[in-house]
Design a protein around this motif. Structure first.
Motif, PDB file in Angstrom:
ATOM      1  N   ARG A  63       0.802  -1.223   0.000  1.00 41.13           N
ATOM      2  CA  ARG A  63       0.000   0.000   0.000  1.00 41.13           C
ATOM      3  C   ARG A  63       0.836   1.276   0.000  1.00 41.13           C
ATOM      4  O   ARG A  63       0.284   2.369   0.105  1.00 41.13           O
ATOM      5  CB  ARG A  63      -0.925   0.015   1.228  1.00 41.13           C
ATOM      6  N   GLN A  64       2.137   1.139  -0.113  1.00 42.87           N
ATOM      7  CA  GLN A  64       2.982   2.319   0.019  1.00 42.87           C
ATOM      8  C   GLN A  64       4.290   2.126  -0.743  1.00 42.87           C
ATOM      9  O   GLN A  64       4.749   1.001  -0.938  1.00 42.87           O
ATOM     10  CB  GLN A  64       3.279   2.575   1.503  1.00 42.87           C
ATOM     11  N   GLN A  66       8.253   3.559  -0.684  1.00 39.56           N
ATOM     12  CA  GLN A  66       9.250   4.306   0.082  1.00 39.56           C
ATOM     13  C   GLN A  66      10.390   4.709  -0.850  1.00 39.56           C
ATOM     14  O   GLN A  66      10.978   3.870  -1.529  1.00 39.56           O
ATOM     15  CB  GLN A  66       9.787   3.452   1.229  1.00 39.56           C
ATOM     16  N   LYS A  80       7.583   8.830   1.720  1.00 43.94           N
ATOM     17  CA  LYS A  80       6.630   7.731   1.596  1.00 43.94           C
ATOM     18  C   LYS A  80       5.385   8.230   0.873  1.00 43.94           C
ATOM     19  O   LYS A  80       4.806   9.244   1.256  1.00 43.94           O
ATOM     20  CB  LYS A  80       6.268   7.182   2.977  1.00 43.94           C
ATOM     21  N   VAL A  81       4.992   7.508  -0.171  1.00 39.38           N
ATOM     22  CA  VAL A  81       3.863   7.937  -1.000  1.00 39.38           C
ATOM     23  C   VAL A  81       2.963   6.743  -1.300  1.00 39.38           C
ATOM     24  O   VAL A  81       3.351   5.584  -1.122  1.00 39.38           O
ATOM     25  CB  VAL A  81       4.355   8.563  -2.325  1.00 39.38           C
ATOM     26  N   ASP A  82       1.750   7.050  -1.778  1.00 38.70           N
ATOM     27  CA  ASP A  82       0.815   5.991  -2.175  1.00 38.70           C
ATOM     28  C   ASP A  82       1.131   5.456  -3.565  1.00 38.70           C
ATOM     29  O   ASP A  82       0.975   4.262  -3.832  1.00 38.70           O
ATOM     30  CB  ASP A  82      -0.623   6.524  -2.151  1.00 38.70           C
ATOM     31  N   ARG A  83       1.538   6.345  -4.458  1.00 36.64           N
ATOM     32  CA  ARG A  83       1.832   5.951  -5.837  1.00 36.64           C
ATOM     33  C   ARG A  83       3.106   6.653  -6.296  1.00 36.64           C
ATOM     34  O   ARG A  83       3.389   7.786  -5.899  1.00 36.64           O
ATOM     35  CB  ARG A  83       0.686   6.338  -6.785  1.00 36.64           C
TER      36      ARG A  83
END
Length: 228
Positions: A63-64, A66, A80-83
């Motif tokens: 889900r993440q 890095q 840290k991002v979602d996409r």
């Protein structure tokens, strides 16, 4: 450019967007004045643009994502991002383009090697568009195609690459054609510069699109437009 275009869309749709750019200058291929204004506009829109960054690692989880990178001060940072979208340019798709025995000559970057008339090293074989040097733009390829067709027909086909425009499909859009003021001055050409802000345009104010400016650079002696 592609990353900025996509990031601009997602930001307007409500996403938080961080752009990690390796270059220390924003839109270095564009006019410095316009690039500076564009950076201010995109920053006000909420885009987090970080220049001079070098990505050193990517770790994707369920889900993440890095990301580790070196910032402009050469300090290590983590994000840290979602996409994650990787938009670091394009390369020509020339693998297997010609028959193995044809011996079509490619350059060190994989582009088909051509002369000023778009001729390859093979007799009666021309190449245009994204597989040859220059910007990967549809209208550039179309212009080359017209010129090649004219030459095959015995006419003097010609392409002026200074007249091929570039467009940034953000909001607001940004476009330029010809040479930048800095490039013209570096060539030793005396020039004059004229600018007109959209904020002074009644139509721009009426439609609520008053951000931006038009800039024209002309030869100081002949008034010939050299860039816009």
């Amino acid at each position: 450019v592609i990353g900025l275009e996509l990031g601009s869309v997602w930001r307007r749709l409500g996403s938080e967007v961080v752009l990690l750019e390796a270059q220390t200058e924003f839109l270095s291929m564009a006019d410095a004045d316009l690039a500076g204004q564009a950076l201010k506009i995109f920053t006000r829109q909420g885009l987090d643009i970080r220049l001079g960054c070098r990505v050193t690692g990517i770790k994707a989880a369920r889900r993440q994502v890095q990301i580790t990178y070196q910032n402009a001060e050469d300090a290590a940072e983590e994000l840290k991002v979602d996409r994650l979208v990787v938009a670091v340019g394009r390369r020509p798709n020339t693998d297997g383009l010609a028959a193995p025995g044809a011996r079509l000559q490619l350059d060190e970057k994989g582009y088909v090697d051509i002369d000023e008339h778009c001729r390859t090293n093979l007799p009666n074989v021309y190449a245009i568009g994204d597989v040859v040097r220059g910007p990967m733009l549809a209208h550039k390829g179309s212009e080359e195609g017209v010129a090649v067709a004219e030459r095959i027909a015995g006419q003097p086909g010609h392409i002026d690459y200074d007249l091929i425009p570039s467009v940034l499909y953000t909001h607001p859009e940004m476009a330029w054609v010809g040479r930048t003021e800095a490039a013209i001055q570096a060539a030793g050409v005396e020039c004059r510069v004229g600018t007109f802000p959209f904020a002074a345009s009644g139509r721009a104010l009426a439609v609520g699109e008053s951000e931006g400016v038009v800039k024209i650079v002309a030869d100081a002696k002949t008034d010939r437009i050299l860039g816009a």
